[in-house]
Structures are given as C-alpha cells and as structure tokens.
Design an enzyme around this catalytic site. Structure first.
Site, PDB file in Angstrom:
ATOM      1  N   GLN A 131      -0.580   1.254  -3.767  1.00 52.41           N
ATOM      2  CA  GLN A 131       1.055   1.457  -3.612  1.00 52.41           C
ATOM      3  C   GLN A 131       1.938   0.440  -4.175  1.00 52.41           C
ATOM      4  O   GLN A 131       1.750  -0.525  -3.693  1.00 52.41           O
ATOM      5  CB  GLN A 131       1.156   1.734  -2.213  1.00 52.41           C
ATOM      6  CG  GLN A 131       2.699   1.980  -1.715  1.00 52.41           C
ATOM      7  CD  GLN A 131       2.997   2.295  -0.345  1.00 52.41           C
ATOM      8  OE1 GLN A 131       2.130   2.065   0.366  1.00 52.41           O
ATOM      9  NE2 GLN A 131       4.035   2.918  -0.045  1.00 52.41           N
ATOM     10  N   GLY A 132       2.465   0.479  -5.063  1.00 47.98           N
ATOM     11  CA  GLY A 132       3.198  -0.275  -5.897  1.00 47.98           C
ATOM     12  C   GLY A 132       4.794  -0.326  -5.704  1.00 47.98           C
ATOM     13  O   GLY A 132       5.559   0.086  -6.278  1.00 47.98           O
ATOM     14  N   SER A 134       6.497  -2.734  -2.545  1.00 46.14           N
ATOM     15  CA  SER A 134       7.071  -4.228  -2.311  1.00 46.14           C
ATOM     16  C   SER A 134       6.951  -5.007  -3.244  1.00 46.14           C
ATOM     17  O   SER A 134       5.865  -5.253  -4.202  1.00 46.14           O
ATOM     18  CB  SER A 134       6.152  -4.578  -1.105  1.00 46.14           C
ATOM     19  OG  SER A 134       6.231  -3.911   0.149  1.00 46.14           O
ATOM     20  N   SER A 172      -1.978  -3.302  -0.964  1.00 48.46           N
ATOM     21  CA  SER A 172      -3.378  -3.116  -0.473  1.00 48.46           C
ATOM     22  C   SER A 172      -4.632  -2.510  -1.259  1.00 48.46           C
ATOM     23  O   SER A 172      -4.181  -1.331  -1.968  1.00 48.46           O
ATOM     24  CB  SER A 172      -3.191  -2.035   0.777  1.00 48.46           C
ATOM     25  OG  SER A 172      -2.056  -2.424   1.641  1.00 48.46           O
ATOM     26  N   GLU A 258       3.564   8.907   5.527  1.00 48.90           N
ATOM     27  CA  GLU A 258       2.867   7.998   6.129  1.00 48.90           C
ATOM     28  C   GLU A 258       2.611   7.944   7.364  1.00 48.90           C
ATOM     29  O   GLU A 258       1.541   7.468   7.909  1.00 48.90           O
ATOM     30  CB  GLU A 258       3.713   6.661   5.667  1.00 48.90           C
ATOM     31  CG  GLU A 258       2.890   5.609   5.949  1.00 48.90           C
ATOM     32  CD  GLU A 258       3.630   4.050   5.477  1.00 48.90           C
ATOM     33  OE1 GLU A 258       2.855   3.201   5.215  1.00 48.90           O
ATOM     34  OE2 GLU A 258       4.633   4.321   5.082  1.00 48.90           O
ATOM     35  N   SER A 388       9.571  -3.261   8.507  1.00 46.13           N
ATOM     36  CA  SER A 388       9.824  -4.125   9.679  1.00 46.13           C
ATOM     37  C   SER A 388      10.528  -3.350  10.786  1.00 46.13           C
ATOM     38  O   SER A 388      11.098  -2.350  10.702  1.00 46.13           O
ATOM     39  CB  SER A 388      10.417  -5.229   9.198  1.00 46.13           C
ATOM     40  OG  SER A 388      11.843  -5.163   8.854  1.00 46.13           O
ATOM     41  N   GLU A 390      12.980  -4.710  12.108  1.00 50.14           N
ATOM     42  CA  GLU A 390      14.473  -4.979  11.828  1.00 50.14           C
ATOM     43  C   GLU A 390      15.104  -3.534  11.244  1.00 50.14           C
ATOM     44  O   GLU A 390      16.036  -2.901  11.232  1.00 50.14           O
ATOM     45  CB  GLU A 390      14.769  -6.080  11.248  1.00 50.14           C
ATOM     46  CG  GLU A 390      14.736  -7.311  11.910  1.00 50.14           C
ATOM     47  CD  GLU A 390      13.257  -7.623  12.111  1.00 50.14           C
ATOM     48  OE1 GLU A 390      13.025  -8.555  12.632  1.00 50.14           O
ATOM     49  OE2 GLU A 390      12.425  -7.089  11.495  1.00 50.14           O
TER      50      GLU A 390
END
Length: 411
Positions: A131-132, A134, A172, A258, A388, A390
């Site tokens: 998965q590209g 981040s 990953s 997901e 995250s 947040e």
C-alpha cells in the site's frame, strides 16, 4: 440485533473448523501462531505456501462475488471464517492487502480489464500487494501527498505510461510484494488549492528500475515496514483506477474496506493474548495483587464490549448503513481496540515484573524478545497506524457530530 446463527451458518462454522483441524497438522502445525503485526518476518515463505493451500481449497476472498473468483459468502459467514481461523491459531496470512483491500476496490471501481488482470492472482496468492499511501510528510493527513506522476509517451510503440517520482514510508511488506497501489498527485499545483483534488490511484509494479525499497528495522526485530523510493518508475496508462485526478474517492473507498469482518477475528486473537497474560499472572503470583487483578478483569469486560460493538456495527452494514449512519462505527472501533491492545501490552509488562526488562541473547541484532515484550513494544504503534487516534477523533467530531472543523495552520 439477532446473533442467533442459522442452521446454514452453523454448518459453515463446522466446515471451517473441520478443514482447519484436518490441515493444520504436520509441517503446517509448526506454523501455528507465526506471523502477524510485529512478526511478519516469521516463516514468510512457509506462510505463503500455506496461503496458497488455502486458495487451492477455496478459502481466500470468501466474500468476493463468484464471478470474480470468490465464494459469495455472506457477511456473517466471513465473520465465522475469521473467528474460527483465529481460534485455530492458524498462521497469519500474507495476502491481506490484496484480498481485503485492493481486490474489493477493483471490484467496486476497476475496469473489466483491470479486474481480469489482477483479481485471479490475488485469489490464487501468486501476486502480493503493498500500500503506497503514507509519506514522510503525509501520514494520517493523506491529502498532503507529494508523490507525483505524469503521463508520458516514451515513443517505443508501447503506448503512454505514468512516470512516478516520490517517496512512500511505512509500506508494509513492500520488500516481498510484486505490486503497489499508489496515491500520487497527477495535477501540478493541486496541493496548494483543494488538496483532495488532483490525486490519482495507480497500480505500479515494484520489480523495475526506478523503484528502491529499504526495510526499516524495528525494536521488535522485524522489518516488515519499508521506505519506497520512486525515481522515474513507470506503469501503463490504463493502470489508473477510477478517473485521473479523482483518486481520493477511490482511496477512501479502499479504507472503507479496511475495517471489515476480519476485525472480529482480531478480537479472538486478543482474547487469546489476554488469557496468556492471565495465565502468567497466576503462575508468578501477580494475580494476587488486587490492582493487577482489577486491571485484568477490566480488560476482559472491555474486550467483550468491543466485540459486541463490532457485531452491532456489522449488523448496521448488513442493513445497508454506511459508517456515518452507523455513528462513525469504523473510527469508534479503531479507537477502542487500539487503546485496549496498548493497555494489554502495559499490563503484560506489569505482570512480568523485572523479568520483562530482560531480553534474551542469540540473534543477529544481539537480543531476542518474548511474545509479551514484543506485544508491549509493537502495540505502542496501534494508536498510530491505520489512522491515528487524533484523526479518528476529528472524523467523529467533524463528520459525525457536526462540530466545527479543527483550526488549520495558516500557510
């Protein structure tokens, strides 16, 4: 919410349990409990072979439509499979990103040609995906992506290609993958305007000149995360999913897949970890400490509540409700399980006492960790990856509760 299983579902559960019981023997039995978050480096080739055995017997892509190679299993049958798989302590599968994320995205957004090219190898586990998303400056804030792609005709007679330049991080298993689905900015200047526009969803082969993959070594000893550098990497013009510049919708659609049915299997694995911590507390006498006993009891009750919430959220999906209509179920569940798992790691260290501070010698990096030390260290990341805390709280506040948007820094 009626959780009573039908006769058909009970028969399916028995079928799954029986198949796993018949096949998790011999060399496969030695793989039980191997792999998973923080341990994806363990017995990778052997687990890949196990995944391909699952495929041969029709146990991959269960929920996909039959015309795309799946079994067309109901939502509850998919839950049953993941629960029984976790109860059997079967080895962690290696094809999650292809089977659970990209495959459903191609079924929803891809062209017939893309589906015919990529879905069969995912079902058969002959091509693995990374998965590209981040980047160093764009993690949870995915709209800040800076990786760029431009359409070029190399003049070789092969047709136009996308040329990709940029960097991805925390990718990953990129070092063992064949392909990567990449969010890239294909409209110059769009980042300074409406950041969600101008992004495209590309399928990029990793085995080519122009792609460099650098594994990131972790404290836990593994290196399943990677940095991926694209320097003039190429992919065919027709390997763009959806419309050019409108990849944000495709990317968000993928993230919607997901937190699906596999999360209930995840809670079964959590219960096994909690039982292990309780057993250790009984063995070393820490269970007699009322504070420790209270914390363990709280974790057990909370896990039961988390599972019930997940079942209710899936029932809402079954009834046709989306995440917002279901009260932001995906974000709530992520907040709940990630913080629960992090606390479990902390309690595991408290139960271990001084022994938890001692690592074992004898590995290439100079030390080895037991399962509780690894749990403690890796679970620190649970509240960060996959969105995250947040970001999840902002989603709930702004998109579900309708509160004012968080103040963004001025440029």
């Amino acid at each position: 919410m009626d959780l009573t299983e039908s006769a058909e579902d009970r028969a399916f559960r028995a079928e799954v349990a029986a198949w796993l019981g018949d096949h998790l023997v011999g060399e496969w039995r030695d793989l039980c409990g191997r792999g998973g978050p923080g341990r994806d480096h363990e017995a990778f080739e052997e687990r890949l072979a196990w995944n391909r055995l699952l495929a041969e017997h029709g146990w991959t892509c269960l929920g996909w439509p039959t015309e795309h190679g799946g079994r067309g299993a109901s939502l509850w049958q998919q839950v049953i499979f993941h629960e029984e798989y976790a109860r059997a302590n079967a080895p962690a599968r290696v094809n999650h990103l292809g089977e659970e994320l990209l495959g459903p995205t191609l079924i929803a957004f891809g062209t017939p040609e893309q589906q015919q090219r990529f879905l069969p190898p995912i079902v058969a586990v002959t091509e693995l995906w990374a998965q590209g998303y981040s980047e160093p400056g764009a993690g949870s804030d995915l709209a800040a992506v800076q990786t760029k792609a431009r359409l070029e005709d190399p003049g070789t007679g092969g047709g136009p290609e996308w040329v990709v330049d940029g960097q991805k991080v925390w990718t990953s298993n990129a070092h063992v993958s064949d392909w990567c689905f990449v969010i890239a900015r294909t409209e110059p200047g769009s980042a300074a305007e409406q950041r969600h526009r101008g992004l495209s969803f590309l399928l990029v082969p990793l085995h080519q000149v122009g792609v460099e993959i650098r594994p990131i070594e972790q404290l836990t000893g593994g290196s399943e995360f990677n940095e991926v550098f694209f320097s003039g990497a190429r992919t065919d013009a027709d390997l763009l999913v959806g419309e050019p510049g409108k990849g944000w919708g495709v990317a968000m659609g993928l993230l919607g897949f997901e937190r699906g049915v596999s999360t209930l299997g995840q809670t079964v694995g959590f219960a096994r970890e909690l039982d292990g911590v309780i057993a250790r507390a009984k063995d070393n006498g820490r269970i007699d400490d009322p504070v420790v006993r209270d914390r363990l009891a709280s974790l057990k009750v909370e896990l039961s509540a988390i599972r019930s919430f997940a079942l209710r959220a899936l029932a809402a999906v079954e009834g046709g409700q989306d995440s917002a209509a279901g009260g932001g179920a995906g974000s709530i569940f992520k907040l709940a399980w990630a913080n629960w798992h992090r606390r479990l790691g902390e309690v595991a260290m408290d139960v271990a006492g001084r022994d938890g501070l001692l690592a074992q010698e004898g590995t290439a990096q100079g030390y080895d960790l037991d399962e509780w030390q690894r749990l403690f260290l890796f679970s620190r990341a649970d509240t960060i990856y996959g969105g995250s805390d947040e970001i999840q709280k902002n989603i709930l506040a702004e998109r579900v509760l309708g509160l004012p948007r968080e103040r963004r820094p001025e440029k």
